[in-house]
Write a protein that holds these residues in place. Sequence first.
Motif, PDB file in Angstrom:
ATOM      1  N   ILE A   2      -1.152   9.089  11.088  1.00  0.00           N
ATOM      2  CA  ILE A   2      -0.766   8.994   9.674  1.00  0.00           C
ATOM      3  C   ILE A   2       0.748   8.880   9.596  1.00  0.00           C
ATOM      4  CG2 ILE A   2      -0.820  10.101   7.407  1.00  0.00           C
ATOM      5  CD1 ILE A   2      -3.599   9.451   8.353  1.00  0.00           C
ATOM      6  N   ASP A   3       1.234   7.775   9.027  1.00  0.00           N
ATOM      7  CA  ASP A   3       2.657   7.635   8.797  1.00  0.00           C
ATOM      8  C   ASP A   3       3.058   8.403   7.545  1.00  0.00           C
ATOM      9  OD1 ASP A   3       4.105   6.275  10.740  1.00  0.00           O
ATOM     10  OD2 ASP A   3       3.385   4.320  10.076  1.00  0.00           O
ATOM     11  N   LYS A  28       0.807  -1.212   0.000  1.00  0.00           N
ATOM     12  CA  LYS A  28       0.000   0.000   0.000  1.00  0.00           C
ATOM     13  C   LYS A  28       0.840   1.262   0.000  1.00  0.00           C
ATOM     14  CE  LYS A  28      -4.074  -1.861   2.330  1.00  0.00           C
ATOM     15  NZ  LYS A  28      -4.964  -1.721   3.505  1.00  0.00           N
ATOM     16  N   LEU A  29       2.090   1.176   0.480  1.00  0.00           N
ATOM     17  CA  LEU A  29       2.895   2.375   0.649  1.00  0.00           C
ATOM     18  C   LEU A  29       3.068   3.115  -0.673  1.00  0.00           C
ATOM     19  CD1 LEU A  29       5.719   1.048   2.995  1.00  0.00           C
ATOM     20  CD2 LEU A  29       3.606   2.196   3.613  1.00  0.00           C
ATOM     21  N   ASP A  52      -2.279   5.856   1.027  1.00  0.00           N
ATOM     22  CA  ASP A  52      -3.650   5.395   0.865  1.00  0.00           C
ATOM     23  C   ASP A  52      -4.595   6.136   1.811  1.00  0.00           C
ATOM     24  OD1 ASP A  52      -2.259   4.089   2.926  1.00  0.00           O
ATOM     25  OD2 ASP A  52      -3.762   2.504   3.026  1.00  0.00           O
ATOM     26  N   LYS A  53      -4.057   7.043   2.653  1.00  0.00           N
ATOM     27  CA  LYS A  53      -4.873   7.828   3.579  1.00  0.00           C
ATOM     28  C   LYS A  53      -4.892   9.313   3.201  1.00  0.00           C
ATOM     29  CE  LYS A  53      -3.957   4.701   7.470  1.00  0.00           C
ATOM     30  NZ  LYS A  53      -3.399   4.591   8.843  1.00  0.00           N
ATOM     31  N   ASP A  61       1.844   6.760   4.308  1.00  0.00           N
ATOM     32  CA  ASP A  61       0.464   6.268   4.216  1.00  0.00           C
ATOM     33  C   ASP A  61      -0.292   6.974   3.103  1.00  0.00           C
ATOM     34  OD1 ASP A  61       0.680   4.382   6.195  1.00  0.00           O
ATOM     35  OD2 ASP A  61      -0.182   5.642   7.767  1.00  0.00           O
ATOM     36  N   ARG A  75       9.292   1.018  10.459  1.00  0.00           N
ATOM     37  CA  ARG A  75       8.625   2.077  11.228  1.00  0.00           C
ATOM     38  C   ARG A  75       9.567   2.679  12.258  1.00  0.00           C
ATOM     39  NH1 ARG A  75       7.448   5.920  12.443  1.00  0.00           N
ATOM     40  NH2 ARG A  75       5.576   6.874  13.267  1.00  0.00           N
TER      41      ARG A  75
END
Length: 276
Positions: A240-241, A77-78, A246-247, A244, A206
Amino acid sequence: MARIGLALGGGGVRGLAIIPLLEVLDELGIRPCCISGTSMGAVIGALYASGMPASGIRAWVGDLLEEHAKGSRFPFKLMARWVSFKDFEFGRHGLFSGGRFMSLLQEATRVTRFEDLQIPMKVVATDFWAGKQVVLDSGDLMSAIRASMSLPGLFTPARIHGRILIDGAGVNPVPHDVLTQCDAVVAIDLMGYMEPGIRTKPNVFRSILGIFDIMQNAVIEAKLKASPPDVYIKPDIYNIDVLDFDKTWTVLRQAEPARETFRRELKSLMARLEKA
């Protein structure tokens, strides 16, 4: 007219929270005299400095997301819905070259050099071997942005004028202090935070990103004490990274409440400058 400088911070996908705040600038008719940007702030800053309104930047991001959502078969997803995965560089230096994305950015801005921008711009990168800040404000624009967004381990480092350059957030995550020629400076910080309830033991990737975030926050704090901007705003971006992507729509929604605060701060700043 007072000369207002605009500093745009990095933060990966969190940097898209800049867009609603740029819309406030457009609504108030405030045009920066100069823009500085680090990493994603340099990307969004270049679009804005090229003459694209904030509404156009929002539409461009939406189109790009839709395009890659349809075409990407990448299993992770990244960044799969925003950065095109057509420029792999598996090896020692990084996973992606960033070439495809830079082509899309240049197509959107229709600009190749700093000198062609409608608003002057300063892009911040880090000289890896010297461990120092590098401010790029002339010559090839895309190379400068490519250097500023070169997150170690993800994008391959850039070479400009014999220097190896990486992500500017390592030395100046919100580069408000480089706008020394302005009457006032507005700074946008996109670091965000994680809520305590969802914090779990991080994996290796992470952990690396987290250390980078900790370092950036320390640099921001020190620079705010040494040379505070006239307006400083930090939208409430949480959980939220940096990768991310997808966000993206979540980021834009979380940034909305900051619009009114930003509007009040800008109106107050303009009133003070008019009296000065």
